[in-house]
Scaffold this motif. Structure first.
Motif, PDB file in Angstrom:
ATOM      1  N   LEU A  22      53.477  45.331  46.304  1.00  0.00           N
ATOM      2  CA  LEU A  22      52.457  44.892  47.277  1.00  0.00           C
ATOM      3  C   LEU A  22      53.317  44.189  48.566  1.00  0.00           C
ATOM      4  CD1 LEU A  22      49.661  43.629  45.218  1.00  0.00           C
ATOM      5  CD2 LEU A  22      49.745  45.540  46.722  1.00  0.00           C
ATOM      6  N   GLU A  55      52.706  45.576  52.354  1.00  0.00           N
ATOM      7  CA  GLU A  55      51.806  44.755  53.386  1.00  0.00           C
ATOM      8  C   GLU A  55      52.863  44.191  54.236  1.00  0.00           C
ATOM      9  OE1 GLU A  55      49.008  42.283  51.176  1.00  0.00           O
ATOM     10  OE2 GLU A  55      48.600  44.067  49.917  1.00  0.00           O
ATOM     11  N   GLU A  83      54.350  38.397  43.458  1.00  0.00           N
ATOM     12  CA  GLU A  83      53.970  39.666  43.328  1.00  0.00           C
ATOM     13  C   GLU A  83      55.231  40.317  43.517  1.00  0.00           C
ATOM     14  OE1 GLU A  83      50.666  40.322  43.762  1.00  0.00           O
ATOM     15  OE2 GLU A  83      49.791  38.976  45.094  1.00  0.00           O
ATOM     16  N   ARG A 100      41.410  50.199  49.512  1.00  0.00           N
ATOM     17  CA  ARG A 100      42.557  49.811  48.706  1.00  0.00           C
ATOM     18  C   ARG A 100      43.261  48.394  49.491  1.00  0.00           C
ATOM     19  NH1 ARG A 100      47.739  51.290  49.017  1.00  0.00           N
ATOM     20  NH2 ARG A 100      48.904  51.479  47.205  1.00  0.00           N
ATOM     21  N   ASN A 101      42.615  48.331  50.702  1.00  0.00           N
ATOM     22  CA  ASN A 101      42.979  46.642  51.342  1.00  0.00           C
ATOM     23  C   ASN A 101      44.455  46.435  51.297  1.00  0.00           C
ATOM     24  OD1 ASN A 101      40.142  46.023  51.544  1.00  0.00           O
ATOM     25  ND2 ASN A 101      40.367  45.828  49.606  1.00  0.00           N
ATOM     26  N   ALA A 150      36.763  51.802  43.464  1.00  0.00           N
ATOM     27  CA  ALA A 150      36.200  50.660  43.894  1.00  0.00           C
ATOM     28  C   ALA A 150      34.603  50.762  43.825  1.00  0.00           C
ATOM     29  CB  ALA A 150      36.255  50.588  45.619  1.00  0.00           C
ATOM     30  N   TYR A 185      27.996  47.911  42.002  1.00  0.00           N
ATOM     31  CA  TYR A 185      27.090  46.860  41.266  1.00  0.00           C
ATOM     32  C   TYR A 185      26.063  47.593  40.544  1.00  0.00           C
ATOM     33  CZ  TYR A 185      24.571  42.674  40.876  1.00  0.00           C
ATOM     34  OH  TYR A 185      23.770  41.509  40.277  1.00  0.00           O
ATOM     35  N   GLU A 224      39.396  40.996  57.388  1.00  0.00           N
ATOM     36  CA  GLU A 224      38.471  42.300  56.979  1.00  0.00           C
ATOM     37  C   GLU A 224      37.068  41.152  57.216  1.00  0.00           C
ATOM     38  OE1 GLU A 224      37.546  42.793  52.865  1.00  0.00           O
ATOM     39  OE2 GLU A 224      37.742  40.704  52.287  1.00  0.00           O
ATOM     40  N   LEU A 234      29.573  41.093  52.330  1.00  0.00           N
ATOM     41  CA  LEU A 234      28.975  40.925  51.162  1.00  0.00           C
ATOM     42  C   LEU A 234      27.748  39.852  51.616  1.00  0.00           C
ATOM     43  CD1 LEU A 234      30.848  39.919  47.953  1.00  0.00           C
ATOM     44  CD2 LEU A 234      29.119  41.558  48.291  1.00  0.00           C
ATOM     45  N   PRO A 276      43.317  35.346  45.380  1.00  0.00           N
ATOM     46  CA  PRO A 276      44.811  35.025  45.828  1.00  0.00           C
ATOM     47  C   PRO A 276      45.536  36.048  45.972  1.00  0.00           C
ATOM     48  CG  PRO A 276      44.212  34.262  43.647  1.00  0.00           C
ATOM     49  CD  PRO A 276      43.275  35.041  44.043  1.00  0.00           C
ATOM     50  N   LEU A 315      48.550  39.089  47.276  1.00  0.00           N
ATOM     51  CA  LEU A 315      48.435  40.330  48.065  1.00  0.00           C
ATOM     52  C   LEU A 315      47.517  41.500  47.693  1.00  0.00           C
ATOM     53  CD1 LEU A 315      52.041  40.463  49.063  1.00  0.00           C
ATOM     54  CD2 LEU A 315      50.056  39.172  50.202  1.00  0.00           C
ATOM     55  N   ASP A 316      46.880  41.504  46.137  1.00  0.00           N
ATOM     56  CA  ASP A 316      46.175  42.526  45.588  1.00  0.00           C
ATOM     57  C   ASP A 316      44.842  42.810  46.453  1.00  0.00           C
ATOM     58  OD1 ASP A 316      45.268  44.105  43.645  1.00  0.00           O
ATOM     59  OD2 ASP A 316      44.158  42.489  42.742  1.00  0.00           O
ATOM     60  N   GLY A 317      44.609  43.946  46.426  1.00  0.00           N
ATOM     61  CA  GLY A 317      43.299  44.376  47.161  1.00  0.00           C
ATOM     62  C   GLY A 317      42.316  45.017  46.435  1.00  0.00           C
ATOM     63  N   HIS A 318      42.511  44.942  45.024  1.00  0.00           N
ATOM     64  CA  HIS A 318      41.358  45.626  44.333  1.00  0.00           C
ATOM     65  C   HIS A 318      40.204  44.702  44.257  1.00  0.00           C
ATOM     66  CE1 HIS A 318      45.061  47.593  42.768  1.00  0.00           C
ATOM     67  NE2 HIS A 318      44.212  48.641  42.501  1.00  0.00           N
ATOM     68  N   ASP A 319      39.220  44.644  44.905  1.00  0.00           N
ATOM     69  CA  ASP A 319      38.411  43.914  45.065  1.00  0.00           C
ATOM     70  C   ASP A 319      37.105  44.129  44.571  1.00  0.00           C
ATOM     71  OD1 ASP A 319      37.580  45.515  46.971  1.00  0.00           O
ATOM     72  OD2 ASP A 319      37.630  44.323  48.488  1.00  0.00           O
ATOM     73  N   ARG A 320      37.119  45.174  43.690  1.00  0.00           N
ATOM     74  CA  ARG A 320      35.647  45.756  43.177  1.00  0.00           C
ATOM     75  C   ARG A 320      35.081  44.615  42.123  1.00  0.00           C
ATOM     76  NH1 ARG A 320      34.332  51.295  39.982  1.00  0.00           N
ATOM     77  NH2 ARG A 320      32.505  50.819  39.268  1.00  0.00           N
ATOM     78  N   LYS A 347      33.813  41.259  43.966  1.00  0.00           N
ATOM     79  CA  LYS A 347      32.590  41.796  44.638  1.00  0.00           C
ATOM     80  C   LYS A 347      31.515  41.867  43.702  1.00  0.00           C
ATOM     81  CE  LYS A 347      34.250  43.740  48.964  1.00  0.00           C
ATOM     82  NZ  LYS A 347      34.519  45.041  49.758  1.00  0.00           N
ATOM     83  N   VAL A 348      31.678  42.514  42.502  1.00  0.00           N
ATOM     84  CA  VAL A 348      30.426  42.773  41.724  1.00  0.00           C
ATOM     85  C   VAL A 348      30.080  41.271  41.039  1.00  0.00           C
ATOM     86  CG1 VAL A 348      30.197  43.599  39.404  1.00  0.00           C
ATOM     87  CG2 VAL A 348      30.932  45.122  40.953  1.00  0.00           C
ATOM     88  N   TYR A 361      31.824  34.146  49.235  1.00  0.00           N
ATOM     89  CA  TYR A 361      32.817  35.075  48.859  1.00  0.00           C
ATOM     90  C   TYR A 361      33.694  35.015  50.017  1.00  0.00           C
ATOM     91  CZ  TYR A 361      35.174  39.590  48.089  1.00  0.00           C
ATOM     92  OH  TYR A 361      36.168  40.272  47.908  1.00  0.00           O
ATOM     93  N   GLY A 411      36.800  36.495  49.980  1.00  0.00           N
ATOM     94  CA  GLY A 411      37.634  37.705  50.534  1.00  0.00           C
ATOM     95  C   GLY A 411      39.029  37.586  49.613  1.00  0.00           C
ATOM     96  N   LEU A 412      39.822  38.565  50.228  1.00  0.00           N
ATOM     97  CA  LEU A 412      41.199  38.718  49.741  1.00  0.00           C
ATOM     98  C   LEU A 412      42.157  38.270  50.432  1.00  0.00           C
ATOM     99  CD1 LEU A 412      42.111  41.560  51.197  1.00  0.00           C
ATOM    100  CD2 LEU A 412      40.678  42.765  49.705  1.00  0.00           C
ATOM    101  N   ARG A 413      43.526  38.428  49.961  1.00  0.00           N
ATOM    102  CA  ARG A 413      45.001  38.241  50.624  1.00  0.00           C
ATOM    103  C   ARG A 413      44.708  36.670  51.175  1.00  0.00           C
ATOM    104  NH1 ARG A 413      47.591  42.208  54.560  1.00  0.00           N
ATOM    105  NH2 ARG A 413      46.523  43.999  53.660  1.00  0.00           N
ATOM    106  N   LEU A 426      44.624  41.364  40.143  1.00  0.00           N
ATOM    107  CA  LEU A 426      45.057  42.552  39.244  1.00  0.00           C
ATOM    108  C   LEU A 426      46.354  43.221  39.347  1.00  0.00           C
ATOM    109  CD1 LEU A 426      41.855  42.556  39.769  1.00  0.00           C
ATOM    110  CD2 LEU A 426      41.995  45.041  38.807  1.00  0.00           C
TER     111      LEU A 426
END
Lengths: 534, 137
Positions: free
Chosen positions: A94, A98, A110, A182-183, A223, A427, A530, A534, B11, B13-18, B21-22, B36, B38-40, B63
């Motif tokens: 990562l 990034e 990481e 993917r972010n 996702a 969801y 971003e 939500l 927390p 750098l991971d971007g898997h946010d499914r 969010k769920v 919420y 968010g990420l990073r 993740l």
């Protein structure tokens, strides 16, 4: 005749958010006009992009791999090569994706985890030690820092003696889906699109055998997107890239033949096959009708498939081998050009060597024992598959029209439309799993007490220190003035409208690091945050 | 009583946010107040937000494999800011053998893949009740 009450469910659907499925399909459901189907290798390529399908050449078996230090990944690559893998696919850590060096505070924890550590040309050279880049094809999953990593790859290959114009491979270079799913974005959409198009036009001129972009639906599916959403939003992003290239003054057929795609394969076998068939037909028509392409290569949707990671379960992990088999069959029956099969232990950690071997063998068994690769589009003409192909096409077109109405993919992302659609699907899927309407074997049905934890791949935490030392040594040993001049070149070019690739190649040659180059670009382009959707 | 307040954050750098969010959506539908974030995010940013938003629970998702560095750091920072009472739970791709280590470091519970939303909600509600906190009923 049996009535509805004699059936298992009141309503059958491909997936919870998917399309309705009828009891039986007949010729009346599957009305296809000749111009919708055609023959393999003929417009609109519904059946396959090549007339010979896999009878000419099998798909490329390309396992995505990368972890730890370059030496560890180099070893895994050589192992896969020996096992009969026909193409490489690099996972980068990562921090590399990034734009941070491994010793940056944000990289803590990481380093070397999601992929291989590449901080500079030095790492890139070591990664390919003993693997002749002139003879292999390499796919690199890299987006925000794609221009930097591609520059390093080109320099590493040239240092091995390879000719630039013979290099074969792919950079993912698909930034739009990063904002959706993917972010790993760094900069905002506008400068990012400039970087994407810089790579595409550079490749069109200098790397004729290189796929300059891999427009990806896979991550959106991961996702939570449905099959139709995955297909639609990917095509919408594809349209945005073609438009951006045309706006740059390029003629559509000068670059579009090097555009490639990347999709997921879920376990609903027939829906996935229909998806790939609908995608080929739609892209061909978009290219011809919307953009006036006259080159059939630009109209041919070439794509990689990865079996879907989300469907893997941590519970009873051996069941994943079966899932992956069904998913790979979908990919092959659908006509993919290359395929990655996931390993059964990936819901737990990065895969062990044993698990990777089973995954690769799954493809080899399909290729060499199952017989499904011996005729082109074997499911073509099936009442159900043709009907589902048409139904998906209609649904996909509705989404594309909505994105068009919002002003294109970029605007639809800025407005959060695509993200919201996907979040809502994911969801409702989770709720269906929780309620038991969507069965996941071993998770919400047929559970067992789990056995002792299986052996998993572990990444030592000491590599962080080791790589920090390597970086320190690199920074001390290189020609500081040359680095400074090269970075200044990157800054000046990024402020102009010149293509950035030549300046990045100079920076790579000077052993400037991913973090240093990214910092220069951050200072010019700014950073993206971003929106909270939500 | 007031609604249970939960901060959900990713927390690293991971971007898997499914998943994050769920879960944010699920806890909200279960009647909790969800921030919420968010990420990073750095552990510092998460801790500051948790204190500022005066939450009862922090839910972390990772993740990428960086959980062993990042999760304990959040707990440590919360404690150093006098917010050690905040319940910290986590989830993601977490190998089984890491779970006791994380719990030792102060995570209340780690939820693995395949966890039902209802189980997470029930766990949080139970913990809040035991701490003398939570919604009526």
């Amino acid at each position: 005749m049996a009535d509805k009450s004699s059936e298992r469910k009141t309503e059958f659907k491909t997936t919870v958010d998917g399309l309705p499925v009828k009891r039986v399909y007949t010729a009346a459901d599957a009305a296809v006009r000749d111009e919708d189907l055609g023959l393999p290798g003929e417009y609109p390529f519904t059946r396959h992009i090549m007339p010979t399908g896999y009878r000419g050449r099998l798909w490329t078996m390309r396992q995505y791999a990368g972890f730890g230090t370059v030496e560890e990944t180099n070893e895994r690559f050589k192992y896969l090569y020996k096992q009969g893998q026909t193409g490489f696919s690099v996972a980068f850590q990562l921090p590399t994706q990034e734009g941070y060096d491994s010793d940056h505070p944000l990289a803590a924890g990481e380093v070397g985890r999601c992929g291989v550590i590449v901080d500079s040309l030095e790492d890139m050279e070591r990664l390919w030690e003993g693997i002749p880049l002139a003879d292999v094809s390499t796919s690199m999953t890299i987006n925000a820092t794609a221009p930097i990593i591609l520059a390093m790859y080109i320099v590493a290959a040239e240092k091995q003696g390879a000719d630039r114009n013979k290099l074969e491979g792919t950079v993912q270079n698909d930034i739009l889906k990063e904002y959706i799913a993917r972010n790993t974005y760094i900069f905002g959409p506008e400068p990012s699109m400039r970087l994407v198009t810089d790579i595409c036009s550079f490749c069109a001129n200098e790397l004729p055998k290189w796929n300059s972009i891999s427009i990806s639906g896979y991550h959106m599916r991961e996702a939570g997107a449905t099959a139709a959403q995955e297909a639609a939003f990917t095509l919408a992003n594809g349209i945005a890239y073609v438009e951006a290239m045309i706006a740059k003054g390029m003629e559509v057929d000068s670059f579009a033949s090097r555009f490639s795609f990347f999709f997921a394969a879920y376990t609903n076998l027939l829906e996935e096959v229909a998806k790939y068939r609908a995608l080929r037909r739609l892209w061909a028509r978009i290219m011809k009708e919307r953009f006036g392409s006259t080159n059939t290569r630009s109209q041919s949707l070439r794509y990689h498939v990865q079996t879907d990671g989300f469907t893997l379960t941590a519970q009873q992990p051996l069941n994943n081998i079966v899932r992956v088999t069904i998913q790979s069959l979908a990919a092959v029956l659908g006509g993919c050009q290359s395929l990655h099969t996931n390993s059964y232990d990936e819901a737990l950690a990065l895969p062990t060597e044993e698990a990777v071997q089973v995954a690769l063998r799954t493809q080899q068994i399909i290729a060499e024992e199952s017989g499904v690769a011996d005729t082109v589009d074997p499911l073509g003409g099936s009442f159900f598959v043709e009907s589902l192909t048409n139904a998906l096409e209609t649904k996909i077109l509705e989404y594309i029209e909505e994105v068009d109405r919002l002003g294109g993919a970029l605007k639809a992302i800025e407005k959060g439309y695509i993200q919201r659609e996907i979040a809502s699907s994911s969801y409702s899927f989770q709720k269906a799993v929780d309620s038991g309407d969507q069965v996941i074997v071993g998770v919400n049905k047929y559970q067992v007490a789990e056995a002792e934890p299986r052996k998993i791949l572990e990444i030592g935490r000491e590599i962080e220190q080791k790589q920090a030392e390597r970086l320190e040594k690199l920074r001390k040993g290189r020609d500081k003035e040359k680095v400074g001049r090269a970075l200044e070149g990157v800054r000046e070019t990024s402020q102009s409208d010149q293509n950035l690739m030549p300046a990045l190649i100079e920076a790579a040659k000077a052993y400037a690091t991913v973090g240093e180059i990214s910092d220069v670009l951050r200072s010019v382009f700014g950073e993206y945050r971003e929106p909270n959707i939500l | 009583m007031d609604k249970i307040r939960v901060l959900v954050a990713k927390p690293g750098l991971d971007g898997h946010d499914r998943g994050a969010k769920v879960i944010a959506q699920g806890l909200r539908d279960a009647g909790m107040e969800v921030v919420y974030l968010g990420l990073r995010l750095t552990p510092e940013q998460i801790c500051d937000a948790a204190v500022q938003e005066d939450v009862d629970v922090v839910g972390l998702s990772c993740l990428s494999g960086a959980h062993m560095t990042l999760f304990p750091r959040v707990v440590e920072l919360l404690r150093s800011k006098g917010a050690g009472h905040i319940l910290v739970v986590g989830g993601g791709i977490i190998p089984e053998k890491d779970i006791p280590v994380l719990q030792e470091a102060g995570l209340s519970r780690v939820f693995g893949p395949g966890t039902r939303l209802a189980d997470i909600t029930a766990y949080i509600e139970k913990q809040m009740k035991e701490n003398g906190r939570g919604k009526e009923g």
